[in-house]
Every structure is written in C-alpha cells, then in structure tokens.
Design an enzyme around this catalytic site. Structure first.
Site, mmCIF file in Angstrom:
data_model
loop_
_atom_site.group_PDB
_atom_site.id
_atom_site.type_symbol
_atom_site.label_atom_id
_atom_site.label_comp_id
_atom_site.label_asym_id
_atom_site.label_seq_id
_atom_site.Cartn_x
_atom_site.Cartn_y
_atom_site.Cartn_z
ATOM 1 N N CYS A 270 0.976 -1.355 -0.155
ATOM 2 C CA CYS A 270 -0.347 -0.041 0.180
ATOM 3 C C CYS A 270 0.724 1.302 -0.055
ATOM 4 O O CYS A 270 0.748 2.344 -1.235
ATOM 5 C CB CYS A 270 -0.870 0.151 0.824
ATOM 6 N N LYS A 331 6.440 -6.016 7.678
ATOM 7 C CA LYS A 331 6.223 -6.217 8.914
ATOM 8 C C LYS A 331 5.641 -7.867 9.292
ATOM 9 O O LYS A 331 5.478 -8.449 8.725
ATOM 10 C CB LYS A 331 5.346 -4.978 8.942
HETATM 11 N N1 LIG Z 1 -3.722 -5.446 1.391
HETATM 12 C C1 LIG Z 1 -4.064 -4.425 2.426
HETATM 13 O O1 LIG Z 1 -3.753 -3.993 3.462
HETATM 14 C C2 LIG Z 1 -4.663 -3.098 1.611
HETATM 15 C C3 LIG Z 1 -5.577 -2.273 3.046
HETATM 16 C C4 LIG Z 1 -6.350 -1.319 2.462
HETATM 17 C C5 LIG Z 1 -6.021 -1.256 1.269
HETATM 18 N N2 LIG Z 1 -6.127 -2.249 -0.073
HETATM 19 C C6 LIG Z 1 -6.313 -1.820 -1.325
HETATM 20 O O2 LIG Z 1 -7.640 -2.717 -1.573
HETATM 21 C C7 LIG Z 1 -7.022 -3.681 -2.875
HETATM 22 C C8 LIG Z 1 -6.958 -5.280 -3.642
HETATM 23 O O3 LIG Z 1 -5.681 -5.164 -2.343
HETATM 24 P P1 LIG Z 1 -5.110 -6.397 -1.444
HETATM 25 O O4 LIG Z 1 -3.925 -6.341 -1.228
HETATM 26 O O5 LIG Z 1 -6.099 -6.921 -1.253
HETATM 27 O O6 LIG Z 1 -4.747 -7.595 -3.460
HETATM 28 P P2 LIG Z 1 -4.676 -8.818 -4.017
HETATM 29 O O7 LIG Z 1 -3.508 -8.530 -5.452
HETATM 30 O O8 LIG Z 1 -4.153 -9.618 -2.139
HETATM 31 O O9 LIG Z 1 -5.723 -9.087 -4.453
HETATM 32 C C9 LIG Z 1 -6.540 -8.951 -5.567
HETATM 33 C C10 LIG Z 1 -7.470 -10.156 -5.575
HETATM 34 O O10 LIG Z 1 -8.592 -10.033 -6.667
HETATM 35 C C11 LIG Z 1 -8.841 -10.771 -8.439
HETATM 36 N N3 LIG Z 1 -8.848 -10.239 -9.276
HETATM 37 C C12 LIG Z 1 -8.553 -9.245 -9.997
HETATM 38 N N4 LIG Z 1 -8.668 -9.074 -11.041
HETATM 39 C C13 LIG Z 1 -10.514 -9.724 -10.454
HETATM 40 C C14 LIG Z 1 -11.416 -10.290 -11.395
HETATM 41 N N5 LIG Z 1 -11.899 -9.139 -12.757
HETATM 42 N N6 LIG Z 1 -12.454 -9.914 -11.104
HETATM 43 C C15 LIG Z 1 -12.258 -10.963 -9.224
HETATM 44 N N7 LIG Z 1 -10.849 -10.305 -9.057
HETATM 45 C C16 LIG Z 1 -9.942 -10.384 -10.011
HETATM 46 C C17 LIG Z 1 -6.896 -11.579 -7.726
HETATM 47 O O11 LIG Z 1 -7.231 -13.001 -8.298
HETATM 48 C C18 LIG Z 1 -6.287 -11.093 -6.389
HETATM 49 O O12 LIG Z 1 -7.166 -12.441 -5.965
HETATM 50 C C19 LIG Z 1 -6.096 -2.630 -3.530
HETATM 51 O O13 LIG Z 1 -6.480 -1.011 -4.051
HETATM 52 C C20 LIG Z 1 -5.353 -2.675 -2.145
HETATM 53 O O14 LIG Z 1 -4.667 -1.338 -2.358
HETATM 54 C C21 LIG Z 1 -4.926 -3.269 0.306
#
Ligand SMILES: NC(=O)c1ccc[n+]([C@@H]2O[C@H](COP(=O)([O-])OP(=O)(O)OC[C@H]3O[C@@H](n4cnc5c(N)ncnc54)[C@H](O)[C@@H]3O)[C@@H](O)[C@H]2O)c1
Length: 453
Positions: A270, A331
């Site tokens: 992030c 972390k």
């Molecule tokens: N990881 C964190 O700590 C965190 C915290 C707050 C916000 N975010 C935000 O949330 C969002 C997701 O982050 P994340 O870490 O969960 O991502 P991630 O990469 O862990 O997961 C994303 C998932 O989306 C799936 N995907 C992609 N295209 C798709 C589609 N068309 N239909 C269905 N699934 C699909 C992927 O296969 C994957 O499993 C990002 O924008 C991130 O910035 C993340």
C-alpha cells in the site's frame, strides 16, 4: 444482507469473512480458479491471524461461498464490492484495469438495480469512471437499470486485519452527487450496524473526498515513517540517539508515540504504491507534490541502510560471506513480502556475491515463491538455525519472537559477534556488555562507533 465481493485477496477475503461472521451472506468471486478451489477446500492463501478459523466456520454455516462464476456473483446480491488490486502502471499511477474490468462484467450480467462499492484504493474520480463504464455497457444493451457507485475505502492493516474490520476506527462512505443519498445512507447504516454499535463510526462524504481520504491517510503514515528516518539519519551523523529523540517528541500529545519508529524503510502493497499514485494524480493536475516525492525518495534510500552498515563493517568485502537474516515479511504478523526492505537487502547481498540464511515465522513460502531455489539462499527452520556459522546477523522485521533472543546463543553461533538491526530492537548498552558489535538505525556514535558518511 447479501453482498458479493469481487477480488478475494487480503482485503476481499478479510471483508468477506468479517461480514459473514456478523450474519451477512457473502459470495466471493475471483478470476484465480486455483485460489477459489483452495478456498473451497478451506485452504487460506494468505497468513492473517484469525482468518482461517473465521472463513472455515462461516463456510460451514453456509454464509460465505466461493466461485469463479461472475454471473453467479452478480445475481447473488444487490451490493457488489470491488476489492481487486490497483498496482502502479508504468507512470506510477494506479492501474484501474482490474477495477474497470469488474465494473464491465457487473454491467454485463446486471438484471436489477445495484449498489457498486469501490473498496480498492483508487484515485479521485474513479467512482465516476466506474459509473460511466457501467452506464455505457447498460446503454449498449438497451437496459434502463438504476445503479449507484459508492466509494468505501478500506483501512485494514495486514497483521491485525480482522480486528481492524471488526472494530474500525472509521467507516468512510463516499456518495456521488446525483446518486440517491438517503437510500445509500440507509443501506450502509444497515450493512455496517454490527461494527457501529459502540459509537457512530460512519462518516458520509462525497465520493471524491472519500477517495482522497484513503490516499491522504496512507501518505500521512508514510510521511511519519520517512520523517523519523530522516531524523534518524541526522541523529547518526551528530552522535545523538534517535530512540531518545523519539520518546522526547512522542511525549508531546500533538505528536504522539504512534507510528514514529525509525527503521529500514516501509514496504507492503500500500504505502509505496499509494504515495506514487497520489504523486502522479497531483502532477497530472499540474501540482508538484514536493513532500510526497521527498517521502518516497527518503524511503528508497533508507532501504539501502542495512547494506550500507554491512559494507562499513566488512570494508566492502562481503563476497563469499554468509548473512543470517531474521525477518522477510514487510512487517510482523503477515507473510506479505511486497516491497519489503528484506528484498532490497537480499538482492544487494546477492549482487555482492554473499550468501543468505534466512528465517521468518510466516514468509518462508512466499520467499520460495518469489526467489525459487538458489544456492545463495537457504531458508532455515528456526532463527537459531539461521545463525549457524554466519558472519553477521541482520534484522529486517520486528517479529515478537526476535525481540528477546538469547545473546549468548547468537554469539556462540555466529562466526563474528555482529548484529545489524533494521528495527532498533535491542539495548546498545546490553550488547556492548555482551561483546556484540551492534549497528542500529540512528543510534549514533553510542552504537557501533562509526560515523556513517
Ligand atoms: N492489502 C492491504 O493491506 C490493503 C489495505 C487497504 C486497501 N487495500 C487496497 O485494496 C485493493 C486490493 O488489495 P489486496 O491487497 O487485497 O490485493 P490482492 O492482490 O491481494 O488481491 C486482489 C485479488 O483480485 C483478484 N482479481 C483480479 N481481477 C479480478 C476480476 N476481474 N474479478 C475478480 N477478481 C479479480 C486477483 O486474482 C486477486 O485475488 C488494492 O487497491 C489495495 O490498495 C489493500
């Protein structure tokens, strides 16, 4: 209530687990068939404390289901969460292709009114883009269905994600000007009521402000880290101890003690990408984000700090040497190694032809997945095993069980008693007494006796 979540990564899976735990019914959709297959079998693809038990019990209770069938997901619920990744594109901007793909597929299968919720971290204006994408698909199909697009950014922290979602500091709901405000407010008050009992945590605002709130929060936190690292680097040069300085400034309640730890840089999925994305947004609108650029530059430099100490200690002669590495994840309490400082260090050590014996309580599988099998990386079974015959110990992550090690064992197992600590875990005086050379971040001449230039 029924909710569909698209994108079952950290955010999507945790949200789905937490929503189902309080009684909602959640359909989880992901394009990764293997991941969905594993989840159906109860295998959780990420390490997050408490997540496995929550997913298992709610799957068994039938409140959470997993599918790759988009149509099934769209028909399942009137609330559709988009929680897919938004990685940086070539310019550093958030790449919206996954978000907009989901928007298109929702529109393709929509047969009744929906609320589409942006959970992903997305640049200002994305709710409008998602709305346009859905609108144009519906028009192409001659369908006149009502829908709203709401911004509901996620603030969970990996490592405490379940607790963060169960007891959020705030729930931001951003509503677009022409959408049905009263209806949306009512829906989200109902959806989040179980998380909102102690006091009202919901803050309603317009969608653009909600989108910017998420970036502002992460950029503020990254700024705190880089500020402390800047102070640490100054402390080092002037012979001060940043740990004393930290306590000295934290005692001012306007500053506070939270999140002002110096270290070997921030990582994760992030902060790095969100700083870049907001910088990019600013530049596109003609504003030079000087502070954001500085935060990023300081962090990139800080990630080289441990290698800098190693080179100082070994006079640049590290080829053929072996380094014990404690901590691979960016972390503690996560197996996530995205943008982790450990990766910068490992790659620099390999560049210098050194060998690594690493241990991490949770991220070993992830390290193997990223780097494969290579003769200069040994993944060890314990933190003690990693020390065996190594030339120095380097600490990248502040896991709890690294904080009070047996220094006699460290001394006995290392070839030479040297600790290079990227998280300032130990008391320099104690290590001095033990006869261990200790390099930490910003602890000045009191620590290793070197003036880093
Ligand atoms: N990881 C964190 O700590 C965190 C915290 C707050 C916000 N975010 C935000 O949330 C969002 C997701 O982050 P994340 O870490 O969960 O991502 P991630 O990469 O862990 O997961 C994303 C998932 O989306 C799936 N995907 C992609 N295209 C798709 C589609 N068309 N239909 C269905 N699934 C699909 C992927 O296969 C994957 O499993 C990002 O924008 C991130 O910035 C993340």
């Amino acid at each position: 209530m029924k909710v569909t979540v698209f994108g079952i990564g950290y955010v999507g899976l945790v949200q789905a687990a937490v929503l189902s735990e309080v009684g909602h019914h959640v359909c989880c959709v992901d394009v990764d068939a293997d991941k969905i297959e594993q989840l159906k079998k109860g295998n959780i693809p990420i390490y997050e404390p408490g997540l496995t038990a929550l997913v298992k019990s709610n799957s068994e209770a039938g409140r959470i289901i997993f599918t790759t069938d988009i149509k099934e997901g769209v028909h399942f619920a009137d609330i559709q969460f988009i929680a897919v990744g938004t990685p940086p594109d070539d310019t550093g901007a958030a790449d919206l292709k996954y978000v907009l793909n989901v928007a298109k597929t929702i529109a393709m299968h929509m047969q009744r009114s929906k609320i589409i919720v942006d959970k992903s971290t997305v640049p200002v204006g994305t709710a409008d883009k998602v709305s346009e994408t859905i609108g144009s698909k519906l028009r192409a199909k001659n369908l006149n269905l009502t829908y709203s697009v709401v911004s509901n950014p996620e603030f969970l922290k990996e490592g405490s994600a379940i607790a963060d979602c169960m007891r959020p500091d705030r729930i931001i709901i951003g509503i677009r000007p022409n959408d049905n405000k009263e209806h949306i407010q009512e829906v989200f008050r109902d959806l989040y009521a179980p998380f909102n009992r102690n006091h009202d945590r919901i803050i309603f605002m317009d969608a653009r402000s909600a989108e910017l709130t998420k970036y502002a929060a992460n950029c503020m936190l990254a700024t705190k880290v880089s500020f402390m690292n800047e102070m640490a680097n100054i402390a080092e040069k002037v012979g001060a101890d940043i740990e004393d300085v930290r306590q000295g400034i934290g005692s001012d309640e306007r500053i506070g003690y939270h999140f002002i730890y110096p270290g070997c840089g921030y990582g994760g999925s992030c902060f790095p990408k969100d700083i870049q994305a907001l910088s990019r947004t600013s530049m596109v609108i003609g504003y030079q984000p000087e502070l954001l650029h500085a935060v990023e530059a300081i962090n990139n430099r800080q990630k080289n700090k441990l290698m800098e100490y190693i080179n100082i200690h070994f006079n640049g002669n590290v080829a053929g040497k072996t380094f014990a590495l404690w901590g691979l994840s960016f972390k503690p309490k996560t197996d996530d190694m995205r943008e982790a400082p450990s990766r910068v260090l490992m790659e620099a050590l390999w560049e210098s032809e050194a060998n690594i014996q690493a241990f991490d309580p949770e991220a070993m599988g992830e390290a193997r997945r990223i780097y494969g099998t290579r003769k200069d990386l040994a993944l060890m079974s314990s933190k003690e095993a990693a020390l065996h015959d190594a030339d120095a110990l380097v600490i990248c992550t502040e896991w709890q069980n690294f904080k009070a090690p047996d220094f006699d064992v460290i001394k006995e197992k290392l070839k030479s008693p040297v600790i290079i600590d990227g998280r300032n875990l130990f008391d320099p005086e104690q290590l001095k007494e033990k006869g261990i050379e200790y390099y930490a971040i910003g602890r000045g001449l009191s620590v290793a006796g070197v003036n880093v230039s």
